[in-house]
Design an enzyme around this catalytic site. Structure first.
Site, PDB file in Angstrom:
ATOM      1  N   GLU A 102      41.695  63.662  75.381  1.00  0.00           N
ATOM      2  CA  GLU A 102      40.537  64.734  75.585  1.00  0.00           C
ATOM      3  C   GLU A 102      39.650  64.759  74.294  1.00  0.00           C
ATOM      4  O   GLU A 102      38.716  64.797  74.577  1.00  0.00           O
ATOM      5  CB  GLU A 102      41.309  65.855  76.131  1.00  0.00           C
ATOM      6  CG  GLU A 102      40.245  67.085  76.557  1.00  0.00           C
ATOM      7  CD  GLU A 102      39.461  66.511  77.849  1.00  0.00           C
ATOM      8  OE1 GLU A 102      40.229  65.805  78.739  1.00  0.00           O
ATOM      9  OE2 GLU A 102      38.200  66.454  77.677  1.00  0.00           O
TER      10      GLU A 102
ATOM     11  N   ASP B  47      22.625  62.744  52.410  1.00  0.00           N
ATOM     12  CA  ASP B  47      23.961  61.890  52.648  1.00  0.00           C
ATOM     13  C   ASP B  47      25.097  62.855  52.531  1.00  0.00           C
ATOM     14  O   ASP B  47      26.066  62.774  53.133  1.00  0.00           O
ATOM     15  CB  ASP B  47      23.755  60.586  51.805  1.00  0.00           C
ATOM     16  CG  ASP B  47      24.899  59.605  52.175  1.00  0.00           C
ATOM     17  OD1 ASP B  47      24.737  58.977  53.130  1.00  0.00           O
ATOM     18  OD2 ASP B  47      25.911  59.624  51.433  1.00  0.00           O
TER      19      ASP B  47
ATOM     20  N   GLN C  11      31.342  54.105  39.135  1.00  0.00           N
ATOM     21  CA  GLN C  11      29.986  53.515  38.739  1.00  0.00           C
ATOM     22  C   GLN C  11      29.617  53.539  37.441  1.00  0.00           C
ATOM     23  O   GLN C  11      29.193  53.019  36.469  1.00  0.00           O
ATOM     24  CB  GLN C  11      28.808  54.005  39.848  1.00  0.00           C
ATOM     25  CG  GLN C  11      29.038  52.945  41.143  1.00  0.00           C
ATOM     26  CD  GLN C  11      27.818  53.384  42.063  1.00  0.00           C
ATOM     27  OE1 GLN C  11      26.814  54.031  41.511  1.00  0.00           O
ATOM     28  NE2 GLN C  11      27.922  52.970  43.287  1.00  0.00           N
TER      29      GLN C  11
ATOM     30  N   SER D 237      39.585  42.674  46.932  1.00  0.00           N
ATOM     31  CA  SER D 237      38.202  42.297  47.631  1.00  0.00           C
ATOM     32  C   SER D 237      37.829  40.979  46.852  1.00  0.00           C
ATOM     33  O   SER D 237      36.937  40.300  47.674  1.00  0.00           O
ATOM     34  CB  SER D 237      37.414  43.378  47.667  1.00  0.00           C
ATOM     35  OG  SER D 237      37.208  43.864  46.146  1.00  0.00           O
TER      36      SER D 237
ATOM     37  N   GLY E 120      29.409  50.062  56.184  1.00  0.00           N
ATOM     38  CA  GLY E 120      29.227  48.352  55.621  1.00  0.00           C
ATOM     39  C   GLY E 120      29.752  47.548  56.938  1.00  0.00           C
ATOM     40  O   GLY E 120      29.004  46.446  57.016  1.00  0.00           O
TER      41      GLY E 120
ATOM     42  N   SER F 172      29.328  66.005  84.338  1.00  0.00           N
ATOM     43  CA  SER F 172      28.982  66.845  85.329  1.00  0.00           C
ATOM     44  C   SER F 172      28.440  67.948  85.001  1.00  0.00           C
ATOM     45  O   SER F 172      28.112  68.349  83.775  1.00  0.00           O
ATOM     46  CB  SER F 172      30.611  67.055  85.775  1.00  0.00           C
ATOM     47  OG  SER F 172      31.406  68.139  84.702  1.00  0.00           O
TER      48      SER F 172
ATOM     49  N   ASP G  83      31.301  55.296  44.009  1.00  0.00           N
ATOM     50  CA  ASP G  83      30.371  56.269  43.329  1.00  0.00           C
ATOM     51  C   ASP G  83      31.275  56.836  41.974  1.00  0.00           C
ATOM     52  O   ASP G  83      30.855  56.655  40.946  1.00  0.00           O
ATOM     53  CB  ASP G  83      30.150  57.368  44.079  1.00  0.00           C
ATOM     54  CG  ASP G  83      29.090  56.784  45.400  1.00  0.00           C
ATOM     55  OD1 ASP G  83      28.124  56.154  45.081  1.00  0.00           O
ATOM     56  OD2 ASP G  83      29.442  57.271  46.481  1.00  0.00           O
ATOM     57  N   GLU G  84      32.466  56.936  42.103  1.00  0.00           N
ATOM     58  CA  GLU G  84      33.124  57.755  40.904  1.00  0.00           C
ATOM     59  C   GLU G  84      33.504  56.735  39.991  1.00  0.00           C
ATOM     60  O   GLU G  84      34.016  57.216  39.067  1.00  0.00           O
ATOM     61  CB  GLU G  84      34.483  58.506  41.341  1.00  0.00           C
ATOM     62  CG  GLU G  84      35.581  57.494  42.149  1.00  0.00           C
ATOM     63  CD  GLU G  84      35.278  57.042  43.666  1.00  0.00           C
ATOM     64  OE1 GLU G  84      34.242  57.179  44.059  1.00  0.00           O
ATOM     65  OE2 GLU G  84      36.293  56.496  44.265  1.00  0.00           O
TER      66      GLU G  84
ATOM     67  N   HIS H 124      23.354  54.527  47.090  1.00  0.00           N
ATOM     68  CA  HIS H 124      23.613  55.611  47.201  1.00  0.00           C
ATOM     69  C   HIS H 124      23.082  56.564  45.922  1.00  0.00           C
ATOM     70  O   HIS H 124      23.533  55.987  44.926  1.00  0.00           O
ATOM     71  CB  HIS H 124      24.972  56.212  47.558  1.00  0.00           C
ATOM     72  CG  HIS H 124      25.213  57.748  47.615  1.00  0.00           C
ATOM     73  ND1 HIS H 124      24.301  58.660  48.253  1.00  0.00           N
ATOM     74  CD2 HIS H 124      26.237  58.265  47.131  1.00  0.00           C
ATOM     75  CE1 HIS H 124      25.056  59.872  48.090  1.00  0.00           C
ATOM     76  NE2 HIS H 124      26.107  59.832  47.628  1.00  0.00           N
TER      77      HIS H 124
HETATM   78  N1  LIG Z   1      31.143  52.884  52.687  1.00  0.00           N
HETATM   79  C1  LIG Z   1      29.849  52.883  53.382  1.00  0.00           C
HETATM   80  O1  LIG Z   1      29.637  52.311  54.418  1.00  0.00           O
HETATM   81  C2  LIG Z   1      28.649  53.359  52.544  1.00  0.00           C
HETATM   82  C3  LIG Z   1      28.677  53.226  51.094  1.00  0.00           C
HETATM   83  N2  LIG Z   1      27.600  53.566  50.441  1.00  0.00           N
HETATM   84  C4  LIG Z   1      27.679  53.653  49.172  1.00  0.00           C
HETATM   85  O2  LIG Z   1      27.707  52.116  48.820  1.00  0.00           O
HETATM   86  C5  LIG Z   1      28.629  52.228  47.597  1.00  0.00           C
HETATM   87  C6  LIG Z   1      29.852  51.436  47.558  1.00  0.00           C
HETATM   88  O3  LIG Z   1      30.724  52.135  48.305  1.00  0.00           O
HETATM   89  P1  LIG Z   1      31.693  51.247  49.286  1.00  0.00           P
HETATM   90  O4  LIG Z   1      31.166  50.112  49.852  1.00  0.00           O
HETATM   91  O5  LIG Z   1      32.291  52.452  50.278  1.00  0.00           O
HETATM   92  O6  LIG Z   1      32.953  51.020  48.336  1.00  0.00           O
HETATM   93  P2  LIG Z   1      34.409  50.532  48.427  1.00  0.00           P
HETATM   94  O7  LIG Z   1      35.501  51.138  48.006  1.00  0.00           O
HETATM   95  O8  LIG Z   1      34.461  49.839  50.038  1.00  0.00           O
HETATM   96  O9  LIG Z   1      34.258  49.124  47.605  1.00  0.00           O
HETATM   97  C7  LIG Z   1      34.443  49.164  46.207  1.00  0.00           C
HETATM   98  C8  LIG Z   1      34.352  47.818  45.800  1.00  0.00           C
HETATM   99  O10 LIG Z   1      34.231  47.785  44.243  1.00  0.00           O
HETATM  100  C9  LIG Z   1      35.232  47.364  43.624  1.00  0.00           C
HETATM  101  N3  LIG Z   1      35.740  48.124  42.438  1.00  0.00           N
HETATM  102  C10 LIG Z   1      36.236  49.255  42.360  1.00  0.00           C
HETATM  103  N4  LIG Z   1      36.679  49.589  41.226  1.00  0.00           N
HETATM  104  C11 LIG Z   1      35.909  48.749  40.334  1.00  0.00           C
HETATM  105  C12 LIG Z   1      35.787  48.670  38.838  1.00  0.00           C
HETATM  106  N5  LIG Z   1      36.521  49.290  38.120  1.00  0.00           N
HETATM  107  N6  LIG Z   1      35.468  47.542  38.357  1.00  0.00           N
HETATM  108  C13 LIG Z   1      35.004  46.439  39.402  1.00  0.00           C
HETATM  109  N7  LIG Z   1      35.028  46.614  40.644  1.00  0.00           N
HETATM  110  C14 LIG Z   1      35.615  47.720  41.354  1.00  0.00           C
HETATM  111  C15 LIG Z   1      36.308  47.226  44.653  1.00  0.00           C
HETATM  112  O11 LIG Z   1      37.317  46.074  44.505  1.00  0.00           O
HETATM  113  P3  LIG Z   1      38.894  46.279  44.687  1.00  0.00           P
HETATM  114  O12 LIG Z   1      39.160  45.716  45.847  1.00  0.00           O
HETATM  115  O13 LIG Z   1      39.440  45.472  43.532  1.00  0.00           O
HETATM  116  O14 LIG Z   1      39.159  47.930  44.548  1.00  0.00           O
HETATM  117  C16 LIG Z   1      35.530  47.145  46.115  1.00  0.00           C
HETATM  118  O15 LIG Z   1      35.162  45.603  45.881  1.00  0.00           O
HETATM  119  C17 LIG Z   1      28.779  53.595  47.068  1.00  0.00           C
HETATM  120  O16 LIG Z   1      27.538  53.976  46.324  1.00  0.00           O
HETATM  121  C18 LIG Z   1      28.866  54.521  48.494  1.00  0.00           C
HETATM  122  O17 LIG Z   1      28.226  55.865  48.337  1.00  0.00           O
HETATM  123  C19 LIG Z   1      26.416  53.802  51.194  1.00  0.00           C
HETATM  124  C20 LIG Z   1      26.368  53.924  52.495  1.00  0.00           C
HETATM  125  C21 LIG Z   1      27.558  53.756  53.247  1.00  0.00           C
HETATM  126  C1  LIG Z   2      29.016  58.829  56.468  1.00  0.00           C
HETATM  127  C2  LIG Z   2      29.815  58.270  55.158  1.00  0.00           C
HETATM  128  C3  LIG Z   2      28.908  57.475  54.288  1.00  0.00           C
HETATM  129  O1  LIG Z   2      27.760  58.182  53.783  1.00  0.00           O
HETATM  130  C4  LIG Z   2      28.282  56.437  55.174  1.00  0.00           C
HETATM  131  C5  LIG Z   2      28.964  55.589  55.642  1.00  0.00           C
HETATM  132  O2  LIG Z   2      26.892  56.418  55.441  1.00  0.00           O
HETATM  133  C6  LIG Z   2      29.581  57.043  53.294  1.00  0.00           C
HETATM  134  O3  LIG Z   2      29.364  57.707  51.996  1.00  0.00           O
HETATM  135  O4  LIG Z   2      30.465  56.113  53.554  1.00  0.00           O
HETATM  136 MG   LIG Z   3      26.020  57.752  54.427  1.00  0.00          MG
HETATM  137 MG   LIG Z   4      27.671  58.584  51.591  1.00  0.00          MG
END
Ligand SMILES: NC(=O)C1=CN([C@@H]2O[C@H](COP(=O)(O)OP(=O)(O)OC[C@H]3O[C@@H](n4cnc5c(N)ncnc54)[C@H](OP(=O)(O)O)[C@@H]3O)[C@@H](O)[C@H]2O)C=CC1
Ligand SMILES: CC[C@](O)(C(C)=O)C(=O)O
Ligand SMILES: [Mg+2]
Ligand SMILES: [Mg+2]
Length: 330
Positions: free
Chosen positions: A226, A190, A85, A52, A133, A251, A82-83, A107
């Site tokens: 379906e 959520d 952070q 990324s 996203g 329908s 999240d895991e 989140h």
């Molecule tokens: N996905 C969604 O649509 C939604 C997500 N959220 C929240 O947004 C937050 C982000 O989620 P999401 O966008 O899904 O995350 P992604 O898994 O899509 O992206 C995570 C990013 O963090 C980077 N990363 C992972 N581990 C590390 C690390 N140890 N150090 C530095 N960078 C790191 C990844 O880089 P790399 O490519 O190198 O792994 C990537 O760029 C969460 O809190 C989630 O709950 C809230 C609403 C909706």
């Molecule tokens: C529905 C999954 C979600 O809560 C979101 C896209 O809003 C997530 O954690 O990715």
């Molecule tokens: Mg959500």
């Molecule tokens: Mg969520």
């Protein structure tokens, strides 16, 4: 009554001179960072080496390591998984937080369950788009916005809400609606939504329908069209106009089956399971399970995920979609 905010309630000027560090460039990181930049705000990206990071470079952002970006920024939006952070916060964010910074999340998991405990001299805020996203970006590009939530956990500067609303405007959410909530309410609803309905509920419902038809001797391709392909078309109608619009379009036979048979599929047992799932979220049992699962390298997550990836519905779906023009990449 829940508070609702729209475009005229938010002022981008409140953060126009701030440096916003978006930490992580995945689903939310990319969508939010591009929207903020297109809204005229000053965005830098904090990211480790990897897939990324390359995407952020290609998109033309100023890129730093996570700690460097945290140090440079006034607003630090944590869009890491999240895991991960809590660990990244301890090592690369907390040591670089300055008095009056705004620490932001999309989140509430880590703050609500006590995995991140920010110092008293920063604002702690949430701006959470209610959508994936990729849709945050696509909807913004279409001139619209994905609805969002704001929550203020800590208002050290007295400006936390103005900052949250301005950020929500920057990502496009005030074009739809922004609701004011709390970290607790966002986290619990959520998690419940994704587990019981949006992701867990839907995939299990679709799989159950598919498996029932295939076990009864119907062609897997018929079953796929379906219960999976057509699902989007039905959900689009519900999304646009609620159950009423969907029922106006189907329908009368389908509507009678919907009203009389639906409650047999989602009956008392499902309500009990939903209550139980919500309770595990509220007590922190789910959070503890997910944190421990990560500590032992996700054996359950990996095994269950692999089984679903290898399910017949995925094989049949990939083959059928490969022939449909709407899924062809340009
Ligand atoms: N996905 C969604 O649509 C939604 C997500 N959220 C929240 O947004 C937050 C982000 O989620 P999401 O966008 O899904 O995350 P992604 O898994 O899509 O992206 C995570 C990013 O963090 C980077 N990363 C992972 N581990 C590390 C690390 N140890 N150090 C530095 N960078 C790191 C990844 O880089 P790399 O490519 O190198 O792994 C990537 O760029 C969460 O809190 C989630 O709950 C809230 C609403 C909706
Ligand atoms: C529905 C999954 C979600 O809560 C979101 C896209 O809003 C997530 O954690 O990715
Ligand atoms: Mg959500
Ligand atoms: Mg969520």
């Amino acid at each position: 009554m829940i508070k609702k905010y729209y475009e005229s309630d938010a002022d981008l000027e409140k953060i126009s001179s701030s440096t916003i560090a978006v930490l992580g460039y995945g689903s939310q990181g990319r969508g939010q960072a591009l929207n903020l930049r297109d809204s005229g705000l000053n965005v830098i990206i904090g990211i480790r080496e990897g897939k990324s990071r390359n995407a952020a470079v290609e998109d033309g952002f100023e890129i730093y390591g996570v700690s460097e970006a945290a140090k440079k920024a006034d607003i630090i939006m944590v869009l890491l998984p999240d895991e991960k952070q809590a660990e990244v916060y301890r090592e690369d964010i907390r040591p670089f937080l300055a008095d009056g910074n705004c620490l932001m999340f999309s989140h509430g998991f880590n703050v609500h369950y006590g995995q991140i405990v920010p110092p008293a001299n920063v604002d702690v805020v949430m701006v959470a788009p209610k959508g994936p996203g990729h849709m945050v970006r696509r909807t913004y590009e279409d001139g619209k916005g994905v609805p969002g939530l704001i929550a203020i956990e800590q208002d050290y500067t007295g400006n936390a809400k103005d900052i949250a609303l301005a950020y929500a405007k920057g990502i496009g959410s005030t074009r739809a609606v922004v609701l004011e909530t709390t970290f607790r309410e966002e986290t619990e609803t959520d998690l419940f939504g994704e587990q019981a309905v949006l992701c867990g509920g839907v995939t299990c419902l679709v799989k159950a329908g598919f498996e029932t038809l295939v076990a009864a001797g119907y062609a897997p391709e018929m079953a796929y069209l379906e219960v999976l392909h057509e699902l989007k078309l039905i959900v689009d109608l519900i999304y646009e106009g609620g159950f009423t619009k969907m029922r106006d379009s189907i329908s009368n036979t389908a509507q009678y089956g919907d009203l009389t048979r639906g409650p047999r599929v989602i009956g008392a047992e499902s309500y009990d399971a939903m209550e139980e799932i919500l309770c595990e979220i509220q007590t922190g049992e789910f959070a503890k399970e997910w944190i421990l699962e990560n500590m032992v390298n996700r054996p359950v997550f990996n095994a269950l995920n692999r089984a679903d990836e290898e399910h017949l519905i995925e094989e049949v779906g990939a083959e059928l979609r490969s022939m449909m023009p709407q899924f062809k990449k340009d």
